[in-house]
Design a protein around this motif. Structure first.
Motif, mmCIF file in Angstrom:
data_model
loop_
_atom_site.group_PDB
_atom_site.id
_atom_site.type_symbol
_atom_site.label_atom_id
_atom_site.label_comp_id
_atom_site.label_asym_id
_atom_site.label_seq_id
_atom_site.Cartn_x
_atom_site.Cartn_y
_atom_site.Cartn_z
ATOM 1 N N HIS A 34 59.878 4.238 157.665
ATOM 2 C CA HIS A 34 60.359 3.797 156.866
ATOM 3 C C HIS A 34 59.357 3.247 155.833
ATOM 4 C CE1 HIS A 34 58.963 0.153 159.257
ATOM 5 N NE2 HIS A 34 58.877 -0.754 158.101
ATOM 6 N N LEU A 35 58.089 3.349 155.879
ATOM 7 C CA LEU A 35 57.198 3.118 154.855
ATOM 8 C C LEU A 35 56.645 4.284 154.150
ATOM 9 C CD1 LEU A 35 55.121 -0.010 156.482
ATOM 10 C CD2 LEU A 35 56.981 0.020 154.582
ATOM 11 N N LYS A 36 56.980 5.563 154.645
ATOM 12 C CA LYS A 36 56.487 6.768 154.213
ATOM 13 C C LYS A 36 56.749 7.044 152.685
ATOM 14 C CE LYS A 36 56.194 9.354 158.428
ATOM 15 N NZ LYS A 36 54.297 9.564 158.433
ATOM 16 N N GLU A 37 57.877 6.378 152.283
ATOM 17 C CA GLU A 37 58.303 6.783 150.826
ATOM 18 C C GLU A 37 57.944 5.306 149.966
ATOM 19 O OE1 GLU A 37 59.134 9.696 149.244
ATOM 20 O OE2 GLU A 37 58.624 10.608 151.467
ATOM 21 N N HIS A 38 57.344 4.361 150.382
ATOM 22 C CA HIS A 38 57.109 3.212 149.860
ATOM 23 C C HIS A 38 56.184 3.629 148.429
ATOM 24 C CE1 HIS A 38 55.418 -0.746 148.699
ATOM 25 N NE2 HIS A 38 56.549 -1.180 149.264
ATOM 26 N N PRO A 39 56.397 3.105 147.271
ATOM 27 C CA PRO A 39 55.653 3.154 146.117
ATOM 28 C C PRO A 39 54.019 2.966 146.271
ATOM 29 C CG PRO A 39 57.476 1.672 145.660
ATOM 30 C CD PRO A 39 57.473 1.892 147.139
ATOM 31 N N VAL A 74 51.882 6.070 158.628
ATOM 32 C CA VAL A 74 52.641 4.965 158.607
ATOM 33 C C VAL A 74 54.036 4.953 159.241
ATOM 34 C CG1 VAL A 74 51.457 3.943 156.654
ATOM 35 C CG2 VAL A 74 53.640 5.266 156.207
ATOM 36 N N PRO A 75 54.615 3.966 159.758
ATOM 37 C CA PRO A 75 56.076 4.163 160.078
ATOM 38 C C PRO A 75 56.874 4.859 159.286
ATOM 39 C CG PRO A 75 55.218 1.912 160.308
ATOM 40 C CD PRO A 75 54.232 2.565 159.535
#
Length: 88
Positions: free
Chosen positions: A44-49, A41-42
């Motif tokens: 900025h989304l790698k650490e998304h919950p 994933v991009p």
């Protein structure tokens, strides 16, 4: 409720919501989640919950993590309340 910068009240833009939806979909009916891998994933989304919850679902097979991941896309008061709107 489908707004460009807050799709289904998720706090996500339409583009990010669709990316994370596509990450989640293969896990919904997976018989063996541990055999699935998360796609890239991009940054900025790698650490998304949602990503973290799916990692826990892969590791444990506990469906509470699948529900938490789905809640990131379509928040609901009911367990798996996101399932129907996401899959229709």
């Amino acid at each position: 409720m489908y707004y460009d910068n807050n799709v289904y009240n998720s706090g996500l833009s339409e583009e990010d919501w669709k990316i994370l939806r596509d990450v989640l979909l293969p896990f919904i009916h997976a018989k063996e989640p541990s055999k699935l891998t998360l796609p890239e994933v991009p940054l900025h989304l790698k650490e998304h919950p949602l990503i973290r919850y799916l990692q826990m679902y892969i590791a444990t097979g506990d469906e509470k993590y699948l529900d938490l991941a789905g809640q990131c896309l379509i928040p609901s008061q009911k367990p798996f309340g996101w399932y129907l709107p996401l899959t229709k």
